[in-house]
Design an enzyme around this catalytic site. Structure first.
Site, PDB file in Angstrom:
ATOM      1  CB  ALA A  66     -13.743  -4.778   8.014  1.00 23.87           C
ATOM      2  N   GLY A 112     -10.557  -4.831  12.093  1.00 27.60           N
ATOM      3  CA  GLY A 112     -10.571  -3.387  11.918  1.00 27.60           C
ATOM      4  C   GLY A 112     -10.948  -2.635  13.173  1.00 27.60           C
ATOM      5  CD  GLU A 115      -6.348  -3.524  11.139  1.00 28.14           C
ATOM      6  OE1 GLU A 115      -5.327  -3.628  10.444  1.00 28.14           O
ATOM      7  OE2 GLU A 115      -7.494  -3.759  10.697  1.00 28.14           O
ATOM      8  CD  GLU A 135      -7.528  -8.658  10.479  1.00 25.48           C
ATOM      9  OE1 GLU A 135      -7.950  -7.508  10.660  1.00 25.48           O
ATOM     10  OE2 GLU A 135      -6.967  -9.323  11.385  1.00 25.48           O
TER      11      GLU A 135
END
Length: 255
Positions: A66, A112, A115, A135
């Protein structure tokens, strides 16, 4: 329609979506997530497209994570809304799309990015791919489904190891644990992914749509009942009549 961060190329029954932010290793920002959501919605409604391939631009990265700069100063409410919005408009949308989505992981798939790949129905990776959920090094946890989808793919123990340690794993290791389906040289990845897409596109779109829904319920108490219901429903559909007729007539079906 043209997009700032996403490219779409349609080839026969397959659409290739390329996340196009190479200067930031294709990091997911809010605009990219919004554009991807729109593109997936359009392709689901496009009757000429039966399979979707998702990849990243360049040779280094699928999606490197992200865009941290966008949420670095968020409070609890904004952060929770960020995760909820991303899940609703993109990650869950991909997972529940009626058409198969294949991730062609052409490099880093971190945070992300991993994911996003896990929300896809199938994952192919290049030999140079590196996958991980870093993370916890930021004092956070995955917020786009990582703690939920990873255990289903690789088991709880391996998922815990990856999440707690934040380590990256190479593509071959990812294949060994079931995180990706196949690994190919970088220059063959997209070709092999498209070959799989074409094989899928030749099969019944009605049956595949039902299979996606049933498979997504495989870890719930509704899975078996859903499978039986859909199995019965397909007997009333044109694709079943064509498929069975083609088999009996010893020809290839035309769906």
């Amino acid at each position: 329609m043209t997009y700032d961060n996403v490219l779409v190329n349609k080839e026969e029954k397959t659409a290739v979506i390329t996340i196009n932010r190479p200067e930031s290793l294709n990091a997911l920002n809010a605009k990219t997530i919004e554009e991807l959501s729109i593109v997936f919605g359009e392709l689901e409604a496009d009757s000429t497209i039966r399979v979707i391939v998702l990849t990243g631009s360049g040779e280094k990265s699928f999606v490197a994570g992200a865009d941290i700069k966008e949420f670095s100063d968020f409070n609890q409410e904004k952060a929770e809304q960020l995760a909820r919005n991303g899940q609703n408009i993109l990650f869950n949308k991909i997972e529940n799309l009626s058409k198969p989505v294949i991730a062609a992981i052409n490099g880093f798939a971190l945070g992300g990015g991993l994911e996003l790949a896990m929300a896809c129905h199938i994952r192919y990776a290049s030999e140079n791919a590196r996958l991980g959920l870093p993370e916890v090094t930021l004092g956070l946890i995955p917020g786009y489904g990582g703690t939920q989808r990873l255990p289903k793919l690789v088991g709880k123990g391996m998922a815990n190891e990856m999440i707690f340690s934040a380590k990256m794993i190479p593509a071959q290791k990812a294949k060994e644990i079931g995180l990706v389906n196949e690994v190919y040289p970088a220059d063959q990845l997209l070709l092999k992914t498209k070959e799989l897409a074409q094989m899928i596109a030749n099969n019944s779109p009605m049956a595949i749509g039902k299979a996606i829904k049933a498979t997504n319920l495989s870890d719930t108490d509704k899975g078996f009942e859903t499978e039986m219901t859909y199995f019965g429903e397909l007997f009333e559909m044109d694709d079943k009549r064509e498929g069975v007729s083609a088999f009996l007539e010893k020809r290839k079906p035309v769906f």
